[in-house]
Design an enzyme around this catalytic site. Structure first.
Site, PDB file in Angstrom:
ATOM      1  N   LYS A  40       0.837  -1.213   0.000  1.00 19.53           N
ATOM      2  CA  LYS A  40       0.000   0.000   0.000  1.00 19.53           C
ATOM      3  C   LYS A  40       0.869   1.259   0.000  1.00 19.53           C
ATOM      4  O   LYS A  40       0.613   2.188  -0.760  1.00 19.53           O
ATOM      5  CB  LYS A  40      -0.920   0.016   1.234  1.00 19.53           C
ATOM      6  CG  LYS A  40      -1.862  -1.172   1.322  1.00 19.53           C
ATOM      7  CD  LYS A  40      -2.757  -1.103   2.543  1.00 19.53           C
ATOM      8  CE  LYS A  40      -2.030  -1.119   3.873  1.00 19.53           C
ATOM      9  NZ  LYS A  40      -1.295  -2.375   4.152  1.00 19.53           N
ATOM     10  N   ARG A 117     -10.257   0.274   8.094  1.00 18.20           N
ATOM     11  CA  ARG A 117      -9.733  -1.078   8.237  1.00 18.20           C
ATOM     12  C   ARG A 117     -10.746  -2.026   8.863  1.00 18.20           C
ATOM     13  O   ARG A 117     -10.515  -3.220   8.927  1.00 18.20           O
ATOM     14  CB  ARG A 117      -8.529  -1.019   9.167  1.00 18.20           C
ATOM     15  CG  ARG A 117      -7.292  -1.634   8.601  1.00 18.20           C
ATOM     16  CD  ARG A 117      -6.185  -1.419   9.601  1.00 18.20           C
ATOM     17  NE  ARG A 117      -5.262  -0.476   9.052  1.00 18.20           N
ATOM     18  CZ  ARG A 117      -3.985  -0.738   8.827  1.00 18.20           C
ATOM     19  NH1 ARG A 117      -3.485  -1.900   9.120  1.00 18.20           N
ATOM     20  NH2 ARG A 117      -3.200   0.168   8.308  1.00 18.20           N
ATOM     21  N   ARG A 156      11.890  -6.112   5.117  1.00 17.23           N
ATOM     22  CA  ARG A 156      11.723  -4.651   5.029  1.00 17.23           C
ATOM     23  C   ARG A 156      12.612  -3.947   6.055  1.00 17.23           C
ATOM     24  O   ARG A 156      12.719  -4.355   7.205  1.00 17.23           O
ATOM     25  CB  ARG A 156      10.275  -4.248   5.284  1.00 17.23           C
ATOM     26  CG  ARG A 156      10.145  -2.717   5.362  1.00 17.23           C
ATOM     27  CD  ARG A 156       8.757  -2.215   5.233  1.00 17.23           C
ATOM     28  NE  ARG A 156       7.888  -2.710   6.288  1.00 17.23           N
ATOM     29  CZ  ARG A 156       6.588  -2.458   6.327  1.00 17.23           C
ATOM     30  NH1 ARG A 156       6.033  -1.735   5.373  1.00 17.23           N
ATOM     31  NH2 ARG A 156       5.852  -2.943   7.287  1.00 17.23           N
ATOM     32  N   ARG A 189      11.332  -1.962  11.290  1.00 15.46           N
ATOM     33  CA  ARG A 189      10.190  -1.382  12.004  1.00 15.46           C
ATOM     34  C   ARG A 189       9.859  -2.312  13.159  1.00 15.46           C
ATOM     35  O   ARG A 189       9.788  -3.530  12.957  1.00 15.46           O
ATOM     36  CB  ARG A 189       8.993  -1.309  11.042  1.00 15.46           C
ATOM     37  CG  ARG A 189       8.363   0.060  10.949  1.00 15.46           C
ATOM     38  CD  ARG A 189       7.392   0.147   9.808  1.00 15.46           C
ATOM     39  NE  ARG A 189       6.097  -0.464  10.076  1.00 15.46           N
ATOM     40  CZ  ARG A 189       5.044  -0.373   9.266  1.00 15.46           C
ATOM     41  NH1 ARG A 189       5.145   0.322   8.138  1.00 15.46           N
ATOM     42  NH2 ARG A 189       3.914  -0.959   9.553  1.00 15.46           N
ATOM     43  N   ARG A 200      -0.617  -8.896  13.119  1.00 12.12           N
ATOM     44  CA  ARG A 200      -1.145  -7.961  12.100  1.00 12.12           C
ATOM     45  C   ARG A 200      -1.855  -8.724  10.995  1.00 12.12           C
ATOM     46  O   ARG A 200      -2.894  -8.294  10.492  1.00 12.12           O
ATOM     47  CB  ARG A 200      -0.001  -7.125  11.513  1.00 12.12           C
ATOM     48  CG  ARG A 200       0.501  -6.061  12.472  1.00 12.12           C
ATOM     49  CD  ARG A 200       1.899  -5.597  12.125  1.00 12.12           C
ATOM     50  NE  ARG A 200       1.963  -4.906  10.856  1.00 12.12           N
ATOM     51  CZ  ARG A 200       3.079  -4.758  10.143  1.00 12.12           C
ATOM     52  NH1 ARG A 200       4.219  -5.269  10.583  1.00 12.12           N
ATOM     53  NH2 ARG A 200       3.065  -4.110   9.000  1.00 12.12           N
TER      54      ARG A 200
HETATM   55  P1  AP5 Z   1       4.894  -1.518   1.815  1.00 16.04           P
HETATM   56  O1  AP5 Z   1       4.593  -0.699   0.616  1.00 16.04           O
HETATM   57  O2  AP5 Z   1       5.533  -0.851   2.984  1.00 16.04           O
HETATM   58  O3  AP5 Z   1       3.565  -2.307   2.259  1.00 16.04           O
HETATM   59  P2  AP5 Z   1       2.332  -1.817   3.107  1.00 16.04           P
HETATM   60  O4  AP5 Z   1       1.137  -2.499   2.567  1.00 16.04           O
HETATM   61  O5  AP5 Z   1       2.287  -0.314   3.184  1.00 16.04           O
HETATM   62  O6  AP5 Z   1       2.736  -2.445   4.492  1.00 16.04           O
HETATM   63  P3  AP5 Z   1       2.612  -1.900   5.955  1.00 16.04           P
HETATM   64  O7  AP5 Z   1       3.338  -2.904   6.807  1.00 16.04           O
HETATM   65  O8  AP5 Z   1       3.079  -0.475   6.087  1.00 16.04           O
HETATM   66  O9  AP5 Z   1       1.070  -1.965   6.169  1.00 16.04           O
HETATM   67  P4  AP5 Z   1       0.324  -2.008   7.486  1.00 16.04           P
HETATM   68  O10 AP5 Z   1      -1.091  -1.921   7.049  1.00 16.04           O
HETATM   69  O11 AP5 Z   1       0.655  -3.165   8.363  1.00 16.04           O
HETATM   70  O12 AP5 Z   1       0.906  -0.755   8.290  1.00 16.04           O
HETATM   71  P5  AP5 Z   1       0.319   0.678   8.644  1.00 16.04           P
HETATM   72  O13 AP5 Z   1       1.475   1.584   8.725  1.00 16.04           O
HETATM   73  O14 AP5 Z   1      -0.837   1.042   7.794  1.00 16.04           O
HETATM   74  O15 AP5 Z   1       5.787  -2.761   1.356  1.00 16.04           O
HETATM   75  C1  AP5 Z   1       6.289  -3.708   2.287  1.00 16.04           C
HETATM   76  C2  AP5 Z   1       7.662  -4.243   1.801  1.00 16.04           C
HETATM   77  O16 AP5 Z   1       7.472  -4.929   0.574  1.00 16.04           O
HETATM   78  C3  AP5 Z   1       8.695  -3.141   1.510  1.00 16.04           C
HETATM   79  O17 AP5 Z   1       9.976  -3.640   1.832  1.00 16.04           O
HETATM   80  C4  AP5 Z   1       8.566  -2.903  -0.007  1.00 16.04           C
HETATM   81  O18 AP5 Z   1       9.784  -2.441  -0.556  1.00 16.04           O
HETATM   82  C5  AP5 Z   1       8.200  -4.310  -0.500  1.00 16.04           C
HETATM   83  N1  AP5 Z   1       7.316  -4.292  -1.665  1.00 16.04           N
HETATM   84  C6  AP5 Z   1       6.285  -3.457  -1.904  1.00 16.04           C
HETATM   85  N2  AP5 Z   1       5.676  -3.770  -3.079  1.00 16.04           N
HETATM   86  C7  AP5 Z   1       6.360  -4.851  -3.572  1.00 16.04           C
HETATM   87  C8  AP5 Z   1       6.211  -5.651  -4.734  1.00 16.04           C
HETATM   88  N3  AP5 Z   1       5.236  -5.409  -5.628  1.00 16.04           N
HETATM   89  N4  AP5 Z   1       7.075  -6.669  -4.912  1.00 16.04           N
HETATM   90  C9  AP5 Z   1       8.059  -6.940  -3.987  1.00 16.04           C
HETATM   91  N5  AP5 Z   1       8.251  -6.213  -2.872  1.00 16.04           N
HETATM   92  C10 AP5 Z   1       7.402  -5.167  -2.665  1.00 16.04           C
HETATM   93  O19 AP5 Z   1      -0.294   0.429  10.089  1.00 16.04           O
HETATM   94  C11 AP5 Z   1       0.548   0.125  11.166  1.00 16.04           C
HETATM   95  C12 AP5 Z   1      -0.300  -0.146  12.395  1.00 16.04           C
HETATM   96  O20 AP5 Z   1      -1.044   1.041  12.756  1.00 16.04           O
HETATM   97  C13 AP5 Z   1      -1.357  -1.246  12.289  1.00 16.04           C
HETATM   98  O21 AP5 Z   1      -0.822  -2.515  12.518  1.00 16.04           O
HETATM   99  C14 AP5 Z   1      -2.322  -0.817  13.410  1.00 16.04           C
HETATM  100  O22 AP5 Z   1      -1.792  -1.150  14.659  1.00 16.04           O
HETATM  101  C15 AP5 Z   1      -2.321   0.683  13.281  1.00 16.04           C
HETATM  102  N6  AP5 Z   1      -3.362   1.195  12.377  1.00 16.04           N
HETATM  103  C16 AP5 Z   1      -3.150   1.924  11.253  1.00 16.04           C
HETATM  104  N7  AP5 Z   1      -4.320   2.245  10.682  1.00 16.04           N
HETATM  105  C17 AP5 Z   1      -5.292   1.716  11.466  1.00 16.04           C
HETATM  106  C18 AP5 Z   1      -6.721   1.701  11.386  1.00 16.04           C
HETATM  107  N8  AP5 Z   1      -7.371   2.309  10.385  1.00 16.04           N
HETATM  108  N9  AP5 Z   1      -7.399   1.044  12.354  1.00 16.04           N
HETATM  109  C19 AP5 Z   1      -6.765   0.436  13.365  1.00 16.04           C
HETATM  110  N10 AP5 Z   1      -5.424   0.399  13.509  1.00 16.04           N
HETATM  111  C20 AP5 Z   1      -4.692   1.048  12.562  1.00 16.04           C
END
Ligand code: AP5
Length: 272
Positions: A40, A117, A156, A189, A200
């Site tokens: 994402k 979410r 990552r 991270r 997660r």
């Molecule tokens: P990346 O692009 O970073 O993936 P991502 O989907 O953004 O992963 P996140 O881990 O950031 O998502 P998340 O939803 O767990 O975290 P968030 O910060 O939203 O890519 C990941 C890796 O893969 C990288 O190394 C990249 O280079 C590689 N990659 C990307 N695309 C690729 C491809 N096509 N091929 C190969 N490699 C690739 O949330 C964090 C926390 O916040 C949650 O766990 C929760 O505790 C809280 N939170 C946030 N929002 C909410 C909500 N709305 N409600 C409740 N809790 C929430």
């Protein structure tokens, strides 16, 4: 297009946008769904470079809360939950979104990464949009097999200063442990530790079916197979938006092969 600061989003409506984005063509209002590691954040950086809106991540708000003394106990709770790999409670998330209406009203639109979410968040967000007389254009759901997700998150690494993303195998920094972009320390991270990743993924699997079905009923859901390269995922996303009748920015054909038109995984700046 220069990288924009997202201080308004990270701080709330009392703060003004230092570098308001300029709309590129239409005003886009998009949501990105997908498991942890689905890409994402990577796609958000590419889409915002192409379409001109800001990418707004609830995860970034909770990460930024660690760097700032907010004085809000709910942010300490949110941060602790995030570190454990649990979802932050709906009421906290919804209060934060409600405080950021200015970003939702931005003339360049918005791209929400990681919100809504849960079904509670999706329904409440619809109420907020209706009150603001706004409509979502599309909800893009990136789908990746679970083994690929685990490999992506295990590898990552992120610059702890500017948030530039790396991967130990696919995208290592030029100097081990040092950010190519700002020279900051490149680390794992905390919520990418195996136990937190497990939680997660479970939290995602528990909630995603209902959220996807909710947007499917609204005929806004676009499902993108995302186990391929970031560039291919990006092209598929644009193709699906175009197939829905959305007009995309036109590009003059390049005279020669140049650099890619959108940076992959451009960093999201956190607060100083
Ligand atoms: P990346 O692009 O970073 O993936 P991502 O989907 O953004 O992963 P996140 O881990 O950031 O998502 P998340 O939803 O767990 O975290 P968030 O910060 O939203 O890519 C990941 C890796 O893969 C990288 O190394 C990249 O280079 C590689 N990659 C990307 N695309 C690729 C491809 N096509 N091929 C190969 N490699 C690739 O949330 C964090 C926390 O916040 C949650 O766990 C929760 O505790 C809280 N939170 C946030 N929002 C909410 C909500 N709305 N409600 C409740 N809790 C929430």
């Amino acid at each position: 297009m220069p990288l924009r600061e997202q201080t308004t989003w990270l701080r709330g409506d009392r703060f003004h946008c230092l570098q308001p984005p300029t709309a590129v063509g239409r005003t886009w209002r998009l949501v990105l769904l997908g498991a942890p590691g689905a890409g994402k954040g990577t796609q958000a950086a590419m889409l915002t470079a192409e379409l001109g809106m800001c990418s707004l991540s609830t995860g970034d708000i909770f990460r930024a809360a660690e760097l700032r003394a907010t004085g809000r106990t709910e942010m300490a709770e949110a941060h602790a939950r995030m570190m454990r790999g649990e979802l932050v409670p709906d009421d906290i998330v919804l209060r934060l979104i409600g405080e950021r209406r200015n970003c939702l009203r931005c003339p360049a639109g918005f791209l929400l990464d990681g919100f809504p979410r849960t079904i509670v968040q999706a329904a409440a967000f619809d109420g907020l949009l209706a009150a603001e007389r706004l409509q979502l254009d599309a909800v893009i759901h990136y789908q990746v097999p679970i083994m690929d997700l685990v490999a992506r998150l295990a590898g990552r690494r992120v610059c702890s200063r500017c948030q530039a993303p790396y991967h130990v195998v696919l995208r290592p920094p030029r100097i081990d442990g040092v950010c190519d972009r700002c020279g900051g320390p490149v680390t794992r991270r905390p919520d990418d530790e195996p136990e937190a990743v497990h939680r997660r993924l479970i939290a995602y699997i528990d909630a995603i079916g209902a959220v996807a079905a909710y947007y499917c009923r609204q005929d806004r859901l676009l499902t993108v197979p995302a186990a391929t390269t970031p560039e291919r995922v990006f092209e598929t996303t644009l193709a699906l938006l175009a197939a829905r009748g959305f007009e995309l920015p036109r590009h003059e054909p390049a005279a020669s092969a140049g650099p890619p038109r959108a940076p992959v995984g451009a960093p999201v700046p956190l607060l100083p």
